[in-house]
Design a protein around this motif. Structure first.
Motif, mmCIF file in Angstrom:
data_model
loop_
_atom_site.group_PDB
_atom_site.id
_atom_site.type_symbol
_atom_site.label_atom_id
_atom_site.label_comp_id
_atom_site.label_asym_id
_atom_site.label_seq_id
_atom_site.Cartn_x
_atom_site.Cartn_y
_atom_site.Cartn_z
ATOM 1 N N THR A 66 0.828 -1.202 0.000
ATOM 2 C CA THR A 66 0.000 0.000 0.000
ATOM 3 C C THR A 66 0.862 1.252 0.000
ATOM 4 O O THR A 66 0.407 2.320 -0.364
ATOM 5 C CB THR A 66 -0.941 0.036 1.225
ATOM 6 O OG1 THR A 66 -0.142 -0.035 2.413
ATOM 7 C CG2 THR A 66 -1.904 -1.126 1.200
ATOM 8 N N GLY A 67 2.073 1.119 0.443
ATOM 9 C CA GLY A 67 3.039 2.207 0.468
ATOM 10 C C GLY A 67 4.362 1.668 -0.018
ATOM 11 O O GLY A 67 4.435 0.538 -0.507
ATOM 12 N N ARG A 68 5.412 2.450 0.129
ATOM 13 C CA ARG A 68 6.721 2.022 -0.371
ATOM 14 C C ARG A 68 7.112 0.641 0.153
ATOM 15 O O ARG A 68 7.473 -0.234 -0.607
ATOM 16 C CB ARG A 68 7.772 3.060 0.015
ATOM 17 C CG ARG A 68 9.128 2.723 -0.523
ATOM 18 C CD ARG A 68 10.096 3.882 -0.396
ATOM 19 N NE ARG A 68 11.404 3.430 -0.805
ATOM 20 C CZ ARG A 68 12.377 3.138 0.040
ATOM 21 N NH1 ARG A 68 12.186 3.273 1.328
ATOM 22 N NH2 ARG A 68 13.535 2.722 -0.402
ATOM 23 N N ASN A 69 7.057 0.446 1.450
ATOM 24 C CA ASN A 69 7.403 -0.844 2.056
ATOM 25 C C ASN A 69 6.370 -1.266 3.083
ATOM 26 O O ASN A 69 6.705 -1.870 4.096
ATOM 27 C CB ASN A 69 8.795 -0.780 2.706
ATOM 28 C CG ASN A 69 9.912 -0.759 1.695
ATOM 29 O OD1 ASN A 69 9.777 -1.296 0.602
ATOM 30 N ND2 ASN A 69 11.011 -0.130 2.030
ATOM 31 N N THR A 70 5.098 -0.950 2.834
ATOM 32 C CA THR A 70 4.026 -1.217 3.785
ATOM 33 C C THR A 70 2.947 -2.083 3.149
ATOM 34 O O THR A 70 2.585 -1.877 1.991
ATOM 35 C CB THR A 70 3.391 0.108 4.259
ATOM 36 O OG1 THR A 70 4.413 0.963 4.763
ATOM 37 C CG2 THR A 70 2.366 -0.127 5.352
ATOM 38 N N ILE A 71 2.430 -3.037 3.943
ATOM 39 C CA ILE A 71 1.326 -3.868 3.467
ATOM 40 C C ILE A 71 0.133 -3.725 4.406
ATOM 41 O O ILE A 71 0.274 -3.250 5.525
ATOM 42 C CB ILE A 71 1.728 -5.359 3.348
ATOM 43 C CG1 ILE A 71 2.006 -5.959 4.716
ATOM 44 C CG2 ILE A 71 2.909 -5.546 2.426
ATOM 45 C CD1 ILE A 71 2.014 -7.452 4.720
ATOM 46 N N ASP A 72 -1.009 -4.165 3.950
ATOM 47 C CA ASP A 72 -2.236 -4.150 4.744
ATOM 48 C C ASP A 72 -2.256 -5.415 5.603
ATOM 49 O O ASP A 72 -2.513 -6.510 5.097
ATOM 50 C CB ASP A 72 -3.439 -4.101 3.805
ATOM 51 C CG ASP A 72 -4.776 -4.101 4.531
ATOM 52 O OD1 ASP A 72 -4.797 -4.158 5.777
ATOM 53 O OD2 ASP A 72 -5.798 -4.064 3.830
ATOM 54 N N LEU A 73 -2.005 -5.250 6.889
ATOM 55 C CA LEU A 73 -1.974 -6.409 7.786
ATOM 56 C C LEU A 73 -3.328 -7.100 7.881
ATOM 57 O O LEU A 73 -3.393 -8.314 8.083
ATOM 58 C CB LEU A 73 -1.499 -6.009 9.187
ATOM 59 C CG LEU A 73 0.008 -5.868 9.358
ATOM 60 C CD1 LEU A 73 0.336 -5.353 10.745
ATOM 61 C CD2 LEU A 73 0.715 -7.179 9.094
ATOM 62 N N GLU A 74 -4.402 -6.352 7.760
ATOM 63 C CA GLU A 74 -5.733 -6.969 7.812
ATOM 64 C C GLU A 74 -5.903 -7.982 6.680
ATOM 65 O O GLU A 74 -6.528 -9.025 6.862
ATOM 66 C CB GLU A 74 -6.825 -5.895 7.719
ATOM 67 C CG GLU A 74 -6.911 -5.003 8.941
ATOM 68 C CD GLU A 74 -7.304 -5.764 10.194
ATOM 69 O OE1 GLU A 74 -8.222 -6.603 10.141
ATOM 70 O OE2 GLU A 74 -6.685 -5.509 11.243
ATOM 71 N N ALA A 75 -5.342 -7.688 5.546
ATOM 72 C CA ALA A 75 -5.486 -8.564 4.381
ATOM 73 C C ALA A 75 -4.505 -9.730 4.377
ATOM 74 O O ALA A 75 -4.841 -10.821 3.915
ATOM 75 C CB ALA A 75 -5.314 -7.748 3.090
ATOM 76 N N TYR A 76 -3.294 -9.502 4.877
ATOM 77 C CA TYR A 76 -2.238 -10.507 4.689
ATOM 78 C C TYR A 76 -1.718 -11.167 5.960
ATOM 79 O O TYR A 76 -0.897 -12.082 5.883
ATOM 80 C CB TYR A 76 -1.062 -9.878 3.937
ATOM 81 C CG TYR A 76 -1.445 -9.413 2.549
ATOM 82 C CD1 TYR A 76 -1.707 -10.330 1.544
ATOM 83 C CD2 TYR A 76 -1.573 -8.062 2.252
ATOM 84 C CE1 TYR A 76 -2.066 -9.920 0.274
ATOM 85 C CE2 TYR A 76 -1.929 -7.635 0.990
ATOM 86 C CZ TYR A 76 -2.176 -8.572 0.003
ATOM 87 O OH TYR A 76 -2.538 -8.162 -1.259
ATOM 88 N N ARG A 77 -2.191 -10.754 7.134
ATOM 89 C CA ARG A 77 -1.679 -11.351 8.370
ATOM 90 C C ARG A 77 -2.154 -12.796 8.497
ATOM 91 O O ARG A 77 -3.320 -13.108 8.322
ATOM 92 C CB ARG A 77 -2.134 -10.572 9.592
ATOM 93 C CG ARG A 77 -1.526 -11.127 10.887
ATOM 94 C CD ARG A 77 -2.154 -10.557 12.130
ATOM 95 N NE ARG A 77 -2.143 -9.128 12.192
ATOM 96 C CZ ARG A 77 -1.370 -8.406 13.021
ATOM 97 N NH1 ARG A 77 -0.546 -9.012 13.833
ATOM 98 N NH2 ARG A 77 -1.451 -7.095 13.024
ATOM 99 N N HIS A 78 -1.208 -13.668 8.836
ATOM 100 C CA HIS A 78 -1.513 -15.076 9.090
ATOM 101 C C HIS A 78 -1.918 -15.232 10.550
ATOM 102 O O HIS A 78 -1.237 -14.745 11.456
ATOM 103 C CB HIS A 78 -0.295 -15.936 8.785
ATOM 104 C CG HIS A 78 -0.473 -17.393 9.091
ATOM 105 N ND1 HIS A 78 -1.485 -18.148 8.575
ATOM 106 C CD2 HIS A 78 0.259 -18.231 9.874
ATOM 107 C CE1 HIS A 78 -1.394 -19.397 9.021
ATOM 108 N NE2 HIS A 78 -0.333 -19.466 9.813
#
Length: 104
Positions: free
Chosen positions: A87-99
């Motif tokens: 979603t950003g340079r080195n950021t992801i959406d934890l809600e979508a990808y957290r195990h």
């Protein structure tokens, strides 16, 4: 009884492709709620030895935490190759990808 290190390794080995976990999340599941820094040390010292998917471990903000030159880009490329979108340079959406492992 397994040691904290053994539990951390066990958890990291089971993070599926296309998912991530945070350092703190792993520490908590392994029995040390404030063990995020210990998880970092274990990853640093044991990733090659245990063939750990180190690139699937990120910080609590959903960011790549590695600061070494080239390493963040390598981790990002590995995650993108597994279908993770940033979603950003080195950021992801934890809600979508957290195990969320069901059982440790």
């Amino acid at each position: 009884m397994e040691s904290f290190t053994e539990r951390v390794i066990h958890i990291i080995q089971r993070i599926p492709s296309g998912k991530v976990m945070t350092y703190g999340q792993i520490g908590q599941l392994a029995g040390s709620p404030r063990g995020a820094r210990q998880v970092v040390r274990i990853l640093h010292s044991s990733s090659k030895k245990h063939d750990l998917p180190w690139h699937r471990v990120i910080n609590a903000k959903g960011e790549i935490g590695i600061k070494a030159e080239g390493a963040a880009e390598h981790q990002k490329a590995m995650l993108e190759s597994e279908g993770i979108m940033f979603t950003g340079r080195n950021t992801i959406d934890l809600e979508a990808y957290r195990h969320h492992p069901e059982i440790f």
